[in-house]
Design a protein around this motif. Structure first.
Motif, short mmCIF file in Angstrom:
data_model
loop_
_atom_site.label_atom_id
_atom_site.label_comp_id
_atom_site.label_asym_id
_atom_site.label_seq_id
_atom_site.Cartn_x
_atom_site.Cartn_y
_atom_site.Cartn_z
N HIS A 9 6.52 4.43 1.93
CA HIS A 9 5.17 4.51 1.37
C HIS A 9 4.24 3.55 2.12
CE1 HIS A 9 1.93 4.17 -1.63
NE2 HIS A 9 2.36 5.34 -2.08
N PHE A 10 3.00 4.02 2.36
CA PHE A 10 2.05 3.20 3.11
C PHE A 10 1.89 1.79 2.52
CE2 PHE A 10 -2.27 1.55 3.50
CZ PHE A 10 -2.30 1.34 4.86
N ARG A 22 2.59 -1.77 4.32
CA ARG A 22 1.51 -2.77 4.48
C ARG A 22 1.93 -4.10 3.85
NH1 ARG A 22 -4.08 -2.82 1.39
NH2 ARG A 22 -2.50 -3.25 -0.16
N LEU A 53 4.25 6.44 9.83
CA LEU A 53 2.82 6.32 10.13
C LEU A 53 2.48 6.63 11.58
CD1 LEU A 53 2.24 2.89 8.33
CD2 LEU A 53 1.81 5.15 7.37
N ASP A 69 -0.72 3.68 14.50
CA ASP A 69 -1.30 3.20 13.25
C ASP A 69 -1.45 1.68 13.26
OD1 ASP A 69 -1.81 4.19 10.29
OD2 ASP A 69 -0.85 2.22 10.23
N THR A 74 -1.05 -0.42 10.94
CA THR A 74 0.07 -1.08 10.24
C THR A 74 1.30 -1.20 11.15
OG1 THR A 74 -0.77 -0.19 8.18
CG2 THR A 74 1.47 -1.02 8.14
#
Ligand SMILES: [Zn+2]
Ligand SMILES: [Zn+2]
Ligand SMILES: [Zn+2]
Ligand SMILES: [Zn+2]
Length: 390
Positions: free
Chosen positions: A267-268, A272, A305, A309, A311
């Protein structure tokens, strides 16, 4: 002198803390006081007799305050961008000066060349209209969230706004939604946007006061575990900026494991938060732990991602930093770090642009680790030469 916090939580006359709801309100404009004495004094000597009307006209004390802070933040942003925006025009209204507010242009994303110059007011108006349209037409949560992003990401380059531009837009967002009821999620999100914008614009103490008020509000309305974890994570970012590293680390461990339980590792928000946790570990010189966390998460981020990206880039950069700062760093570690920083630096330059803070930080670390590597190489050669007795 009244100390105004970013969201009004204090008596307007003596700054006693009132939280989000306590105290006595001015019957006309809703300015809050700790009691009748402060209210009377503020009217007679604090200038409230003159301000009460304009405050009421603006829609109450909170709105008046938000409008003023917004105007201030726009002028700070336009001033900071003045050199960069000279001779350009707004891509939304096509003018150099805004027809109504006379504000100057800004640019604080990853747009390059002649692209992306705009007025904060025009960016805000656009975000507001797009979101309102999605709300009116019931486009569903996914479309709503896509449009909500325009409060903090550029519609052209699709990267985050940063610094003073991010801060000015966050005030625009707050001033747009603050009048809605607390149970309305755009208002709750707007508070989060404001906290992050203030933090990014280096108003760190103010950011913390907004974020603490936000957390209290989320708990009061019984918001989801996810939203509470995100709010805690944002507070940790601010702790970190304030140099409160130990507190930031403790909070980040909690947030990271919470998100991991809730959403898994792809999950993003989990990814992060992994970066944020690693940042705390690096700040506290716990390089081994940072290294192994990043080593574990890098392939996950790449898959989930993609290579380009922000992140993923940040993760590889943190990995390289923890490799070369480690006390026991070997020559292999150093050259691995240099390679990783070189590669991520190039990607960052292409995706985010050379003037982006992430790119600049990566390139600074690249220079440092190259110097370190060549110094170590020189000394290891002379040691070898010394051992040979030459
Ligand atoms: Zn008072
Ligand atoms: Zn009043
Ligand atoms: Zn414009
Ligand atoms: Zn842009």
């Amino acid at each position: 002198m009244t100390i105004y916090k970013m969201i009004l939580t204090q008596c307007a006359a003596c700054a006693t803390e009132l939280g989000l709801s306590l105290g006595k309100k001015c019957g006309r404009c809703s300015t809050r006081y700790c009691g009748a004495a402060c209210q009377g004094q503020h009217w007679k000597e604090g200038g409230h007799d003159k301000l009460c009307k304009p405050i009421k006209k603006a829609g109450g004390a909170e709105q008046y305050h938000a409008n003023n802070k917004y105007a201030e933040a726009v002028s700070v942003a336009a001033k900071a961008c003045a050199d960069d925006t000279k001779g350009q025009t707004c891509y939304i209204c096509t003018q150099a000066l805004h027809w109504k507010t006379k504000e100057g242009l800004v640019r604080g994303c990853s747009c390059r060349g002649t692209s992306g110059f705009a007025h904060v007011s025009c960016l805000a108006e656009q975000a507001k209209i797009l979101f309102a349209e999605a709300e009116e037409n019931n486009l569903g949560k996914k479309a709503l969230m896509e449009r909500w992003k325009r409060w903090y990401t550029c519609g052209l380059c699709e990267q985050y706004y940063h610094g003073v531009v991010c801060c000015a837009l966050s005030w625009a967002c707050w001033k747009t939604y603050r009048g809605r009821p607390e149970t309305d999620w755009p208002r709750r999100l707007a508070m989060g946007v404001l906290g992050n914008g203030l933090s990014d614009g280096k108003h760190v103490e103010d950011a913390l006061s907004v974020q603490e008020a936000e957390l209290a509000m989320l708990r009061r309305v019984g918001d989801s575990e996810h939203n509470i974890l995100i709010a805690l994570g944002n507070i940790a970012v601010t702790y970190n900026r304030l140099g409160r590293f130990e507190e930031a680390l403790r909070l980040r461990r909690e947030v990271y494991s919470g998100l991991l339980n809730l959403h898994g590792d792809q999950h993003f928000d989990t990814l992060r938060e992994a970066n944020n946790l690693a940042t705390s570990l690096v700040n506290l010189k716990r390089f081994e732990e940072a290294k192994s966390l990043m080593r574990k998460m890098m392939p996950v981020a790449r898959r989930a991602l993609g290579e380009n990206d922000e992140t993923t880039l940040t993760m590889r950069w943190l990995y390289a930093v923890s490799l070369c700062r480690n006390v026991g760093a070997t020559l292999e570690d150093l050259s691995e770090a240099v390679t990783a920083l070189h590669e991520t630096g190039q990607i960052a330059r292409r995706v985010l642009g050379g003037a982006h803070p992430v790119t600049m930080e990566i390139e600074r670390h690249l220079r440092e680790s190259r110097e370190e590597l060549s110094a170590r190489n020189v000394s290891s050669i002379s040691e070898a030469v010394g051992a040979l007795g030459v």
